[in-house]
Design a protein around this motif. Structure first.
Motif, mmCIF file in Angstrom:
data_model
loop_
_atom_site.group_PDB
_atom_site.id
_atom_site.type_symbol
_atom_site.label_atom_id
_atom_site.label_comp_id
_atom_site.label_asym_id
_atom_site.label_seq_id
_atom_site.Cartn_x
_atom_site.Cartn_y
_atom_site.Cartn_z
ATOM 1 N N LEU A 33 0.834 -1.207 0.000
ATOM 2 C CA LEU A 33 0.000 0.000 0.000
ATOM 3 C C LEU A 33 0.865 1.253 0.000
ATOM 4 N N ASP A 34 0.348 2.308 -0.616
ATOM 5 C CA ASP A 34 0.991 3.613 -0.444
ATOM 6 C C ASP A 34 -0.053 4.716 -0.602
ATOM 7 N N ALA A 35 0.099 5.732 0.240
ATOM 8 C CA ALA A 35 -0.826 6.862 0.195
ATOM 9 C C ALA A 35 -0.638 7.690 -1.068
ATOM 10 N N ALA A 42 11.289 9.920 0.584
ATOM 11 C CA ALA A 42 12.750 10.086 0.527
ATOM 12 C C ALA A 42 13.365 9.202 -0.553
ATOM 13 N N SER A 43 12.726 8.063 -0.818
ATOM 14 C CA SER A 43 13.297 7.117 -1.784
ATOM 15 C C SER A 43 13.326 7.686 -3.195
ATOM 16 N N PHE A 44 12.560 8.712 -3.445
ATOM 17 C CA PHE A 44 12.576 9.362 -4.756
ATOM 18 C C PHE A 44 13.760 10.324 -4.883
ATOM 19 N N GLY A 48 21.409 8.691 -3.957
ATOM 20 C CA GLY A 48 21.654 7.443 -4.684
ATOM 21 C C GLY A 48 22.904 6.679 -4.302
ATOM 22 N N MET A 49 23.577 7.055 -3.209
ATOM 23 C CA MET A 49 24.804 6.325 -2.832
ATOM 24 C C MET A 49 24.432 5.028 -2.131
ATOM 25 N N ALA A 50 25.102 3.950 -2.505
ATOM 26 C CA ALA A 50 24.874 2.681 -1.814
ATOM 27 C C ALA A 50 26.206 1.964 -1.678
ATOM 28 N N HIS A 388 15.525 4.412 8.502
ATOM 29 C CA HIS A 388 16.816 4.208 7.828
ATOM 30 C C HIS A 388 17.607 5.490 7.608
ATOM 31 N N GLY A 389 17.052 6.618 8.008
ATOM 32 C CA GLY A 389 17.810 7.866 8.025
ATOM 33 C C GLY A 389 18.508 8.168 6.711
ATOM 34 N N HIS A 390 19.844 8.324 6.786
ATOM 35 C CA HIS A 390 20.648 8.709 5.618
ATOM 36 C C HIS A 390 21.004 7.513 4.736
ATOM 37 N N TYR A 391 20.602 6.292 5.150
ATOM 38 C CA TYR A 391 21.197 5.116 4.514
ATOM 39 C C TYR A 391 20.205 4.096 3.951
#
Ligand SMILES: Cc1cc2nc3c(=O)[nH]c(=O)nc-3n(C[C@H](O)[C@H](O)[C@H](O)COP(=O)(O)OP(=O)(O)OC[C@H]3O[C@@H](n4cnc5c(N)ncnc54)[C@H](O)[C@@H]3O)c2cc1C
Length: 427
Positions: A33-35, A42-44, A48-50, A388-391
């Motif tokens: 589900l998503d509103a 934030a995921s948008f 993009g660092m991983a 998950h904050g910054h990560y």
């Protein structure tokens, strides 16, 4: 009431999408589900660092001494809006408690456990075509506003990484000018951590995860969850703008909004919406050299002193930064966008700047920089996966794996884990 699915996952950011995909592939029937549209949070908008280098918590022993530089002056990267001052001060108080050696090492180890196989985790979640299209493997290059290589190499962040086996190397000025032909290196020191990756297009990554999930038989629905109904130690249903839904299991992965959906109780689960900004600039020509130079293929340029990140993405060049304490509904500060553009101009003075778009969103941050990945102590069929904050881009694959492990075992072992929901309650 009939069950619509084995499991309802609330929130289709990177954490919810990765988790739903994993559970669906393992044979559960999952409703995601998503509103909003998928990946609206934030995921948008992230940088993009991983990679396994994401092991440095925000609160470290010298944190309070760094505060003036973080809050004021040329390099300020933390902003507190007046209306958010009381909440920010409460947050600061908890964060300062975390700013000690033992806690820092505990957070480092938790982050390492989650991120050390971030790249392999993404490869496993995505197929080969999607991996190649969406992730750019290479080295994370960091700029340090320092003239002493020794001071840089003995800095806390680099030492913390080295202690868990993540090596950092100094780059020569010649390598830097070959990798970034237009960069004004300004006499700074540059370092690299290898075996990292940059997401080329976070929105496309989210959509691909969602499409893989649907192809595996999962269902996605636009739905704003309002309440999890708790009855006799179990979540009975979720209510929201699409009526009442029920399942045997629930996963709460609604990013910074997750705490408002937690069942009422005695748990203290600190979580704050920490605002970050980005601008997108037109990519009129390559900014990073794509072919290896002296064994280095940069995938991201991170400024350790200014806390800004420059990522070359499919839709343009993204410049991201800032940690702002503001009410999520309050308007953006336009000067943050301008400061990101000024920062880019300082680094790449001759590169044309055509701003395509600008964005802000909220990191779901915790005081110890560790997420909550745990079964709710008062609701045996509710697993939480947020904070998950910054990560989050590094942590999503391993979070999905941990949620699946929690699903498979009915025991309470997660109570002892660094990601426990009870860790601030038991103090
Ligand atoms: C500027 C910036 C740069 C960043 N850079 C990086 C980086 O380089 N690397 C990295 O690893 N991380 C980075 N991050 C952090 C990373 O983006 C987050 O940790 C991660 O996206 C969190 O994912 P999430 O799924 O928990 O939350 P979100 O992406 O916020 O997703 C939560 C979802 O839940 C939905 N939702 C909320 N409430 C409800 C409700 N009531 N009902 C239904 N759905 C709901 C929202 O619509 C949203 O889609 C950055 C963040 C920012 C802001």
């Amino acid at each position: 009431m009939s069950h619509m699915a084995d499991c309802i996952v609330i929130g289709s950011g990177v954490i919810g999408c990765a988790t739903a995909l994993r559970l669906q592939r393992e044979g559960h029937s999952v409703l995601l589900l998503d509103a909003e549209r998928p990946g609206a949070g934030a995921s948008f908008g992230n940088a993009g660092m991983a990679g396994p280098n994401a092991v440095v918590p925000m609160a470290t022993p010298g944190f309070w001494r760094q505060l003036p530089a973080l809050l004021f002056g040329d390099r300020k990267s933390v902003i507190v809006r007046p209306h958010a001052l009381p909440a920010a001060l409460r947050w600061l108080r908890i964060s300062l408690k975390m700013a000690n050696e033992a806690q820092m090492l505990h957070s480092r180890d938790g982050l390492h456990a989650l991120h050390h196989q971030a790249i392999e985790g993404w490869r496993e979640l995505l197929d080969e075509e999607a991996w190649t299209r969406l992730l750019r493997p290479g080295s994370t290059v960091s700029r340090h506003q320092s003239t002493s290589a020794e001071a840089v190499m003995t800095s806390l962040a680099i030492r913390l990484r080295a202690q868990v086996g993540v090596a950092t190397r100094i780059l020569s000025p010649a390598t830097i000018s070959r990798c970034f032909t237009e960069l004004d290196a300004d006499g700074s020191i540059f370092t690299a951590v290898d075996h990292t990756a940059a997401v080329r297009d976070p929105a496309a990554l989210l959509e691909t995860l969602r499409q893989h999930f649907i192809a595996a038989g999962g269902r996605w629905q636009r739905y704003r969850a309002e309440r999890l109904v708790l009855n006799d130690g179990l979540i009975h249903s979720v209510t929201g703008d699409g009526g009442r839904l029920s399942a045997q299991h629930y996963v709460l992965a609604a990013g910074h909004a997750s705490s408002s959906l937690l069942p009422a109780g005695n748990l203290h689960v600190p979580l704050i919406a920490e605002r970050g900004y980005h601008i997108m600039l037109e990519r009129s020509r390559p900014l990073f050299n794509d072919s290896p130079q002296d064994g280095l293929t940069p995938c991201v340029l991170h400024d350790a002193s200014h806390k800004c990140v420059i990522t070359e993405m499919s839709g343009g060049i993204r410049v991201s930064g800032f940690a702002e304490y503001a009410h999520p509904g309050s308007p953006a500060r336009r000067d943050c966008y301008d400061r990101l553009e000024r920062y880019f101009r300082q680094r790449f003075p001759r590169y044309p700047r055509v701003r395509l778009s600008q964005w802000y969103g909220h990191r779901p941050s915790t005081p110890d920089s560790l997420p909550y990945i745990d079964r709710h102590p008062a609701a045996a069929n509710l697993i939480c996966a947020f904070g998950h904050g910054h990560y989050g881009m590094s942590g999503a694959p391993a979070t999905a794996r941990r949620v699946s492990d929690l699903f498979a075992s009915a025991d309470d072992s997660a109570a002892q884990s660094p990601f426990s929901l009870r860790r601030f309650t038991d103090e």
